[in-house]
Write an enzyme that holds these catalytic residues in place. Sequence first.
Site, PDB file in Angstrom:
ATOM      1  N   THR A 104       1.317  -1.608   0.101  1.00  0.00           N
ATOM      2  CA  THR A 104      -0.130   0.146   0.470  1.00  0.00           C
ATOM      3  C   THR A 104       0.961   1.150   0.161  1.00  0.00           C
ATOM      4  O   THR A 104       2.001   1.279   0.515  1.00  0.00           O
ATOM      5  CB  THR A 104      -0.770  -0.191   1.659  1.00  0.00           C
ATOM      6  N   ASP A 105      -0.250   2.412  -0.145  1.00  0.00           N
ATOM      7  CA  ASP A 105       0.499   3.985  -0.358  1.00  0.00           C
ATOM      8  C   ASP A 105       1.197   3.894   1.034  1.00  0.00           C
ATOM      9  O   ASP A 105       1.684   4.596   1.384  1.00  0.00           O
ATOM     10  CB  ASP A 105       0.317   4.851  -1.001  1.00  0.00           C
ATOM     11  N   GLU A 106       0.268   3.524   1.804  1.00  0.00           N
ATOM     12  CA  GLU A 106       0.562   4.394   3.154  1.00  0.00           C
ATOM     13  C   GLU A 106       1.323   3.799   4.505  1.00  0.00           C
ATOM     14  O   GLU A 106       1.878   4.281   5.026  1.00  0.00           O
ATOM     15  CB  GLU A 106      -1.109   3.370   4.202  1.00  0.00           C
ATOM     16  N   TYR A 129      -1.958  -0.527  10.751  1.00  0.00           N
ATOM     17  CA  TYR A 129      -2.203  -1.193   9.795  1.00  0.00           C
ATOM     18  C   TYR A 129      -1.102  -0.920   8.753  1.00  0.00           C
ATOM     19  O   TYR A 129      -0.492  -2.189   8.356  1.00  0.00           O
ATOM     20  CB  TYR A 129      -3.658  -1.083   8.806  1.00  0.00           C
ATOM     21  N   LYS A 159       2.446  -3.204   7.690  1.00  0.00           N
ATOM     22  CA  LYS A 159       2.105  -3.664   5.854  1.00  0.00           C
ATOM     23  C   LYS A 159       3.835  -2.800   5.871  1.00  0.00           C
ATOM     24  O   LYS A 159       4.443  -3.643   4.334  1.00  0.00           O
ATOM     25  CB  LYS A 159       1.415  -2.491   5.364  1.00  0.00           C
TER      26      LYS A 159
HETATM   27  P1  NAD Z   1      -9.777  -7.197   1.707  1.00  0.00           P
HETATM   28  O1  NAD Z   1      -9.498  -7.627   3.524  1.00  0.00           O
HETATM   29  O2  NAD Z   1     -11.206  -7.219   0.947  1.00  0.00           O
HETATM   30  O3  NAD Z   1      -9.330  -8.485   1.875  1.00  0.00           O
HETATM   31  C1  NAD Z   1      -8.693  -9.615   2.379  1.00  0.00           C
HETATM   32  C2  NAD Z   1      -8.624 -11.465   2.003  1.00  0.00           C
HETATM   33  O4  NAD Z   1      -7.621 -11.308   2.661  1.00  0.00           O
HETATM   34  C3  NAD Z   1     -10.060 -12.072   2.810  1.00  0.00           C
HETATM   35  O5  NAD Z   1     -10.141 -13.196   1.445  1.00  0.00           O
HETATM   36  C4  NAD Z   1      -9.398 -12.841   4.024  1.00  0.00           C
HETATM   37  O6  NAD Z   1     -10.045 -13.989   3.981  1.00  0.00           O
HETATM   38  C5  NAD Z   1      -7.768 -12.552   3.223  1.00  0.00           C
HETATM   39  N1  NAD Z   1      -6.916 -13.207   4.727  1.00  0.00           N
HETATM   40  C6  NAD Z   1      -7.175 -12.093   5.764  1.00  0.00           C
HETATM   41  N2  NAD Z   1      -6.283 -13.163   6.753  1.00  0.00           N
HETATM   42  C7  NAD Z   1      -5.571 -14.175   6.477  1.00  0.00           C
HETATM   43  C8  NAD Z   1      -4.785 -15.164   6.787  1.00  0.00           C
HETATM   44  N3  NAD Z   1      -4.377 -14.865   7.642  1.00  0.00           N
HETATM   45  N4  NAD Z   1      -4.367 -16.576   6.011  1.00  0.00           N
HETATM   46  C9  NAD Z   1      -5.496 -16.377   4.336  1.00  0.00           C
HETATM   47  N5  NAD Z   1      -5.932 -15.569   3.789  1.00  0.00           N
HETATM   48  C10 NAD Z   1      -6.680 -14.457   4.594  1.00  0.00           C
HETATM   49  O7  NAD Z   1      -8.556  -6.792   0.935  1.00  0.00           O
HETATM   50  P2  NAD Z   1      -8.435  -5.998  -0.076  1.00  0.00           P
HETATM   51  O8  NAD Z   1      -8.832  -4.486  -0.177  1.00  0.00           O
HETATM   52  O9  NAD Z   1      -8.568  -6.906  -1.068  1.00  0.00           O
HETATM   53  O10 NAD Z   1      -6.594  -6.286   0.074  1.00  0.00           O
HETATM   54  C11 NAD Z   1      -5.579  -7.443  -0.563  1.00  0.00           C
HETATM   55  C12 NAD Z   1      -4.142  -6.663  -0.434  1.00  0.00           C
HETATM   56  O11 NAD Z   1      -4.901  -5.272  -1.078  1.00  0.00           O
HETATM   57  C13 NAD Z   1      -3.726  -6.358   0.799  1.00  0.00           C
HETATM   58  O12 NAD Z   1      -2.325  -6.975   1.411  1.00  0.00           O
HETATM   59  C14 NAD Z   1      -4.238  -5.321   0.536  1.00  0.00           C
HETATM   60  O13 NAD Z   1      -2.599  -4.671   2.232  1.00  0.00           O
HETATM   61  C15 NAD Z   1      -3.634  -4.143  -0.507  1.00  0.00           C
HETATM   62  N6  NAD Z   1      -4.458  -3.054  -0.870  1.00  0.00           N
HETATM   63  C16 NAD Z   1      -5.389  -3.020  -0.719  1.00  0.00           C
HETATM   64  C17 NAD Z   1      -5.257  -1.495  -1.137  1.00  0.00           C
HETATM   65  C18 NAD Z   1      -7.337  -1.220  -1.387  1.00  0.00           C
HETATM   66  O14 NAD Z   1      -7.873   0.097  -1.359  1.00  0.00           O
HETATM   67  N7  NAD Z   1      -7.941  -1.791  -0.709  1.00  0.00           N
HETATM   68  C19 NAD Z   1      -4.792  -0.400  -1.601  1.00  0.00           C
HETATM   69  C20 NAD Z   1      -3.864  -0.983  -1.522  1.00  0.00           C
HETATM   70  C21 NAD Z   1      -3.334  -1.825  -0.973  1.00  0.00           C
HETATM   71  O1  DAU Z   2      -3.817   4.321   0.681  1.00  0.00           O
HETATM   72  C1  DAU Z   2      -4.364   2.049   0.133  1.00  0.00           C
HETATM   73  C2  DAU Z   2      -5.278   1.716   1.518  1.00  0.00           C
HETATM   74  O2  DAU Z   2      -6.610   2.285   1.117  1.00  0.00           O
HETATM   75  C3  DAU Z   2      -5.308   0.395   1.634  1.00  0.00           C
HETATM   76  O3  DAU Z   2      -3.817   0.580   2.192  1.00  0.00           O
HETATM   77  C4  DAU Z   2      -6.442   0.319   3.043  1.00  0.00           C
HETATM   78  O4  DAU Z   2      -6.856  -1.266   2.734  1.00  0.00           O
HETATM   79  C5  DAU Z   2      -7.991   0.760   2.463  1.00  0.00           C
HETATM   80  O5  DAU Z   2      -8.698   0.132   3.052  1.00  0.00           O
HETATM   81  C6  DAU Z   2      -7.742   1.813   1.971  1.00  0.00           C
HETATM   82  O6  DAU Z   2      -7.609   2.849   3.360  1.00  0.00           O
HETATM   83  P1  DAU Z   2      -7.781   4.353   3.678  1.00  0.00           P
HETATM   84  O7  DAU Z   2      -8.336   4.249   4.807  1.00  0.00           O
HETATM   85  O8  DAU Z   2      -7.460   4.951   2.858  1.00  0.00           O
HETATM   86  O9  DAU Z   2      -9.697   4.018   3.543  1.00  0.00           O
HETATM   87  P2  DAU Z   2     -10.614   4.052   4.114  1.00  0.00           P
HETATM   88  O10 DAU Z   2     -12.714   3.407   2.342  1.00  0.00           O
HETATM   89  O11 DAU Z   2     -11.308   3.299   5.205  1.00  0.00           O
HETATM   90  O12 DAU Z   2     -11.089   5.764   3.867  1.00  0.00           O
HETATM   91  C7  DAU Z   2     -10.676   6.635   2.805  1.00  0.00           C
HETATM   92  C8  DAU Z   2     -11.108   7.807   3.302  1.00  0.00           C
HETATM   93  O13 DAU Z   2     -12.176   7.672   3.784  1.00  0.00           O
HETATM   94  C9  DAU Z   2     -10.224   8.145   4.187  1.00  0.00           C
HETATM   95  O14 DAU Z   2      -8.880   9.097   4.117  1.00  0.00           O
HETATM   96  C10 DAU Z   2     -11.065   8.194   5.559  1.00  0.00           C
HETATM   97  C11 DAU Z   2     -12.241   8.098   4.986  1.00  0.00           C
HETATM   98  N1  DAU Z   2     -13.654   7.257   5.800  1.00  0.00           N
HETATM   99  C12 DAU Z   2     -13.660   6.451   5.993  1.00  0.00           C
HETATM  100  C13 DAU Z   2     -15.115   5.947   5.977  1.00  0.00           C
HETATM  101  C14 DAU Z   2     -15.565   4.272   6.004  1.00  0.00           C
HETATM  102  C15 DAU Z   2     -15.010   8.652   5.860  1.00  0.00           C
HETATM  103  O15 DAU Z   2     -14.412   9.862   5.810  1.00  0.00           O
HETATM  104  N2  DAU Z   2     -15.706   8.094   6.589  1.00  0.00           N
HETATM  105  C16 DAU Z   2     -16.167   6.791   7.153  1.00  0.00           C
HETATM  106  O16 DAU Z   2     -16.873   6.119   6.804  1.00  0.00           O
END
Ligand code: NAD
Ligand code: DAU
Length: 357
Positions: free
Chosen positions: A134-136, A159, A163
């Site tokens: 992630t960019d975080e 989180y 990562k």
């Molecule tokens: P998600 O939470 O939707 O899915 C995570 C999956 O991992 C689920 O299916 C869960 O059952 C499985 N899991 C969790 N713990 C596990 C374990 N111990 N063993 C096996 N499986 C397990 O997550 P996502 O949003 O699809 O993110 C996927 C990846 O991408 C993550 O590594 C996250 O950090 C990264 N990422 C997400 C975003 C985003 O915006 N969602 C952005 C950048 C990077």
């Molecule tokens: O940047 C990449 C990341 O993006 C991933 O690594 C994470 O897995 C993914 O969950 C996401 O993180 P964020 O915290 O940015 O996503 P989220 O959707 O939770 O929140 C997006 C923005 O919106 C953040 O600034 C918090 C805000 N927010 C979120 C929720 C859930 C609100 O204002 N209200 C809300 O109810």
Amino acid sequence: MKKNILVTGGAGFIGSNFIRCAFKQPGFKGKIVNLDKLTYAGNPENLAGIQKKYRGRYVFAKGDICDYKTVLALMKKHDISVVAHFAAESHVDRSIFGPKDFIETNINGTFTLLEAARTFWAGRKDVRFHHVSTDEVYGSLGAAGKFKETTPYDPRSPYSASKASSDHLVRAYGHTYGLPVTISNCSNNYGPFHFPEKLIPLVILNALGGKPLPVYGDGLQVRDWLYVEDHCSAIWRIISRGRAGATYNVGGNCEMKNIDVVKGICGALEALAPSAKNPALGGRKYSDLITYVKDRPGHDRRYAIDFSRIKKELGWSPSVDFKTGLRRTVAWYLANEAWVENVKTGAYRSWLKKNYK
Ligand code: NAD
Ligand code: DAU
């Protein structure tokens, strides 16, 4: 490509989109083994029909990436030569309320996978361990600038710290043991199968139900939004053609303030499912539901990605603009009522209990 891929976390949001994307690649003839623990975020319905469509080429294994024996056995049994590692605890708010699972899965789980890959591959170079990050990990930006691959790490939530830790382990295995690793650090994804704890799907479903749309703090935080299918195509390119040892930043070139994202969702909903025809709204517009709430502790202010490396080396750039992607996403949630109902009511959890031990 004839290689067999171990996808971890393939029942989650991005992993399930990636599996569909991989099977559609014209040159891919191998097998995909999806190892997923099926936490609250894992839902096999995200992959409905895949088993049938790609008979003999898709295997689902319920299991934990922290379980070394399981991982090693799967790698051996299916002759795995690519690991695409998505599995993680992914929600920042949950990491603030309970960081333990994040440390276990994101750090120890990644370590376990690396150990299994190191043992099974034993010095081979025709293999690849790709870590989805992630960019975080880079922390929070001021008003100007973008994250580059060289930006120093500065994670600020449990989180992002977990990562960052996993990224360091992956790089260390590349450097020390010569394991052929790649890492992608990506910005916020959105699109189909997104679990409704995250901003975009939460706001869509709350709006349709006439519930408040919670905006944290002043709503002026900035995220760089990327349509999930674009993220998956970037990962495919990195796995197929990326340099071993390299990190690639992946972003949407789409900086948006949270409040504008929420207003954009309200606009897309008015166009596709007008509030005037929605009894849950009782005469209100979707935008009337916007509610400012207490801020997230330690809330990062701004993220923005410089993706010039992946563009230059692998010819990748995002192809879906935010307006199009958001409309598609809203349309998907409107069209997939059964999926939404199962997730909202938790029915998918009882189905899981019945079908998986
Ligand atoms: P998600 O939470 O939707 O899915 C995570 C999956 O991992 C689920 O299916 C869960 O059952 C499985 N899991 C969790 N713990 C596990 C374990 N111990 N063993 C096996 N499986 C397990 O997550 P996502 O949003 O699809 O993110 C996927 C990846 O991408 C993550 O590594 C996250 O950090 C990264 N990422 C997400 C975003 C985003 O915006 N969602 C952005 C950048 C990077
Ligand atoms: O940047 C990449 C990341 O993006 C991933 O690594 C994470 O897995 C993914 O969950 C996401 O993180 P964020 O915290 O940015 O996503 P989220 O959707 O939770 O929140 C997006 C923005 O919106 C953040 O600034 C918090 C805000 N927010 C979120 C929720 C859930 C609100 O204002 N209200 C809300 O109810």
